[in-house]
Design a protein around this motif. Structure first.
Motif, PDB file in Angstrom:
ATOM      1  N   HIS A 242       3.851  -4.206   5.537  1.00  0.00           N
ATOM      2  CA  HIS A 242       2.996  -3.391   4.583  1.00  0.00           C
ATOM      3  C   HIS A 242       2.520  -4.023   3.456  1.00  0.00           C
ATOM      4  CE1 HIS A 242       5.886  -0.270   6.655  1.00  0.00           C
ATOM      5  NE2 HIS A 242       4.831   0.004   7.035  1.00  0.00           N
ATOM      6  N   VAL A 243       2.712  -5.328   3.536  1.00  0.00           N
ATOM      7  CA  VAL A 243       2.444  -6.295   2.099  1.00  0.00           C
ATOM      8  C   VAL A 243       1.719  -7.499   2.698  1.00  0.00           C
ATOM      9  CG1 VAL A 243       4.327  -5.224   1.040  1.00  0.00           C
ATOM     10  CG2 VAL A 243       4.580  -7.282   2.209  1.00  0.00           C
ATOM     11  N   GLU A 244       1.206  -7.321   3.786  1.00  0.00           N
ATOM     12  CA  GLU A 244       0.431  -8.444   4.256  1.00  0.00           C
ATOM     13  C   GLU A 244      -1.019  -8.388   3.841  1.00  0.00           C
ATOM     14  OE1 GLU A 244       1.303  -8.644   8.360  1.00  0.00           O
ATOM     15  OE2 GLU A 244       3.142  -9.519   8.075  1.00  0.00           O
ATOM     16  N   GLY A 245      -1.619  -9.422   3.248  1.00  0.00           N
ATOM     17  CA  GLY A 245      -3.057  -9.425   3.122  1.00  0.00           C
ATOM     18  C   GLY A 245      -3.391  -8.175   2.123  1.00  0.00           C
ATOM     19  N   LYS A 246      -4.588  -7.525   2.559  1.00  0.00           N
ATOM     20  CA  LYS A 246      -5.105  -6.311   2.030  1.00  0.00           C
ATOM     21  C   LYS A 246      -4.231  -5.312   1.923  1.00  0.00           C
ATOM     22  CE  LYS A 246      -9.861  -7.945   2.676  1.00  0.00           C
ATOM     23  NZ  LYS A 246     -11.344  -7.536   3.283  1.00  0.00           N
ATOM     24  N   ARG A 247      -3.148  -5.081   2.820  1.00  0.00           N
ATOM     25  CA  ARG A 247      -2.533  -4.098   2.888  1.00  0.00           C
ATOM     26  C   ARG A 247      -1.699  -3.821   1.406  1.00  0.00           C
ATOM     27  NH1 ARG A 247      -1.064  -5.905   8.113  1.00  0.00           N
ATOM     28  NH2 ARG A 247      -2.156  -5.008   9.734  1.00  0.00           N
ATOM     29  N   LEU A 248      -1.212  -5.083   0.819  1.00  0.00           N
ATOM     30  CA  LEU A 248      -0.610  -5.367  -0.192  1.00  0.00           C
ATOM     31  C   LEU A 248      -1.227  -4.318  -1.502  1.00  0.00           C
ATOM     32  CD1 LEU A 248       1.814  -6.187  -1.956  1.00  0.00           C
ATOM     33  CD2 LEU A 248       0.443  -8.105  -2.341  1.00  0.00           C
ATOM     34  N   ASP A 249      -2.290  -4.492  -1.369  1.00  0.00           N
ATOM     35  CA  ASP A 249      -3.143  -3.631  -2.844  1.00  0.00           C
ATOM     36  C   ASP A 249      -3.042  -2.368  -2.508  1.00  0.00           C
ATOM     37  OD1 ASP A 249      -4.723  -4.084  -5.481  1.00  0.00           O
ATOM     38  OD2 ASP A 249      -6.220  -2.942  -3.984  1.00  0.00           O
ATOM     39  N   LYS A 250      -3.478  -1.777  -1.368  1.00  0.00           N
ATOM     40  CA  LYS A 250      -3.420  -0.344  -0.910  1.00  0.00           C
ATOM     41  C   LYS A 250      -2.051   0.227  -0.971  1.00  0.00           C
ATOM     42  CE  LYS A 250      -7.291  -0.938   2.480  1.00  0.00           C
ATOM     43  NZ  LYS A 250      -7.894  -0.667   3.931  1.00  0.00           N
ATOM     44  N   THR A 251      -1.164  -0.439  -0.378  1.00  0.00           N
ATOM     45  CA  THR A 251       0.238  -0.041  -0.656  1.00  0.00           C
ATOM     46  C   THR A 251       0.640   0.080  -2.066  1.00  0.00           C
ATOM     47  OG1 THR A 251       1.213  -1.346   1.505  1.00  0.00           O
ATOM     48  CG2 THR A 251       2.744  -0.608   0.101  1.00  0.00           C
ATOM     49  N   VAL A 252       0.521  -0.852  -2.991  1.00  0.00           N
ATOM     50  CA  VAL A 252       0.934  -0.577  -4.532  1.00  0.00           C
ATOM     51  C   VAL A 252       0.131   0.404  -4.955  1.00  0.00           C
ATOM     52  CG1 VAL A 252       0.489  -2.012  -6.542  1.00  0.00           C
ATOM     53  CG2 VAL A 252       1.362  -3.141  -4.575  1.00  0.00           C
ATOM     54  N   TRP A 253      -1.260   0.506  -4.799  1.00  0.00           N
ATOM     55  CA  TRP A 253      -1.897   1.792  -5.505  1.00  0.00           C
ATOM     56  C   TRP A 253      -1.609   3.052  -4.869  1.00  0.00           C
ATOM     57  CZ3 TRP A 253      -3.876   1.324  -9.698  1.00  0.00           C
ATOM     58  CH2 TRP A 253      -4.806   2.415 -10.333  1.00  0.00           C
ATOM     59  N   SER A 254      -1.109   3.443  -3.691  1.00  0.00           N
ATOM     60  CA  SER A 254      -0.527   4.506  -3.233  1.00  0.00           C
ATOM     61  C   SER A 254       0.741   4.701  -3.848  1.00  0.00           C
ATOM     62  CB  SER A 254      -0.543   4.218  -1.601  1.00  0.00           C
ATOM     63  OG  SER A 254      -1.855   4.146  -0.976  1.00  0.00           O
TER      64      SER A 254
END
Length: 373
Positions: A242-254
């Motif tokens: 869940h923290v690879e690439g662009k997923r990191l930014d989405k996971t953090v903001w969620s």
């Protein structure tokens, strides 16, 4: 309170006004948001630079913030625009970060609007970078050194959440608190639905969600006031996937906006229920209006509040007989309670002996006089 937008609308408006001005303008303005975030914008007509200072509550007081903003956070801020943005050291007194902006170096196209928007979201960058540091190192924690201790993170003073490091994953736990009991009911049903949807095969790749009315075992030992909730505890399992690439930014903001998501859902659901109830009441009033026929046989048309008042009056009239029966029944019950009191064993004998009225006799006798006439 957390918001869905990263950029501050008010700060973006001020920066755009400075950028679109034909010549440098004088600006000396303090801007406050969410009760705890402060921006200080200063621009002078004598120089082409604009200074932006930010003061914001830091997400955590843990190891990442022992010496203020980390190099990782500062580098993320510099990456917004290498040409038009510089970090001033030391920052303005009372602020954690001061930026020097040179709008003359911004490109005169849509790219300039994008950069100004990113500058307006610098407060979100600061908060997100701290959580990103934790999630990026999800596989590098040394569990043998006691890294199971929960880290309390505060995005909003009344909305803290916890991050617990475990082998190959990080668990984020959110204690949920609500003011109204109706909000608790709506949110509980939402959490249960979220668990059901997350456990389906279609959403197998999303972080596993769990809800419990009691604190999870990972929070044992935390202060009681932090664990006293009325909405239970929601937890998410964050793995390296869940923290690879662009997923990191989405996971953090969620994660940072989870409280806002829940409150938005509860507010919309409550509004939907209230609208349905009003429409149902209106339809009921219409049905009752049609059933009210005057003596001349015409249907009496009533609109607005008059219809509701008429409906209540009609309900009172139709239930008058029931009310009389109920009151008569209550009166009979009271009379029975008065008549059939609780009997005390031996009280009758006590009453005959001690509570009887004595018979008084006159000490002076009298003789009936006879009439001799």
């Amino acid at each position: 309170m957390a918001t869905f937008e990263r950029a501050s609308p008010a700060l973006k408006e001020i920066l755009l006004r400075i950028y679109n001005a034909e010549k440098p303008i004088e600006v000396d303005h303090h801007l406050y948001e969410f009760g705890s975030v402060e921006y200080y914008i200063k621009s002078s007509a004598s120089e082409p630079f604009t200074y932006l200072s930010i003061s914001t509550p830091l997400l955590s007081q843990g190891v990442f913030l022992s010496y203020g903003l980390s190099p990782y956070t500062l580098q993320m801020v510099r990456d917004i625009s290498i040409d038009a943005l510089d970090i001033v050291e030391p920052p303005t007194d009372g602020y954690q970060l001061t930026l020097r902006l040179d709008f003359s170096k911004l490109p005169h196209d849509k790219e300039s609007l994008k950069i100004i928007t990113e500058v307006s979201s610098v407060q979100a960058v600061i908060l997100s970078s701290q959580l990103k540091e934790m999630l990026q190192n999800v596989n590098s924690w040394d569990i043998s050194q006691g890294m199971y201790k929960p880290i309390k993170l505060i995005y909003h003073p009344r909305e803290p959440f916890y991050v617990i490091r475990q082998p190959q994953k990080i668990v984020a736990v959110f204690p949920m608190r609500f003011k109204d009991h109706s909000d608790v009911i709506i949110a509980t049903s939402f959490f249960q639905e979220l668990m059901d949807v997350g456990s389906s095969g279609k959403w197998a790749k999303v972080p596993h969600c769990n809800w419990s009315p009691i604190p999870p075992p990972e929070l044992i030992g935390e202060p009681f006031e932090d664990l006293s909730t009325n909405g239970g505890f929601v937890s998410f399992d964050i793995s390296s996937h869940h923290v690879e690439g662009k997923r990191l930014d989405k996971t953090v903001w969620s994660l940072l906006n989870f409280y806002a998501y829940v409150k938005h859902h509860v507010k919309c659901t409550r509004g939907f229920i209230q609208r349905r109830m009003r429409r149902r009441m209106d339809s009921l009033v219409q049905v009752l209006e049609k059933s009210m026929i005057e003596e001349n046989g015409e249907i009496k048309k009533i609109k607005g509040n008059a219809g509701w008042k008429k409906m209540k009056k009609w309900m009172r009239l139709t239930s008058k007989s029931k009310m009389i029966k109920r009151r008569y029944h209550d009166f009979r019950k009271k009379m029975k309670r008065i008549r059939f009191r609780i009997k005390i064993h031996g009280f009758a004998r006590f009453r005959r002996r001690w509570l009887t009225m004595p018979n008084f006799s006159s000490s002076m006798g009298y003789t009936q006089l006879k009439n001799n006439n």
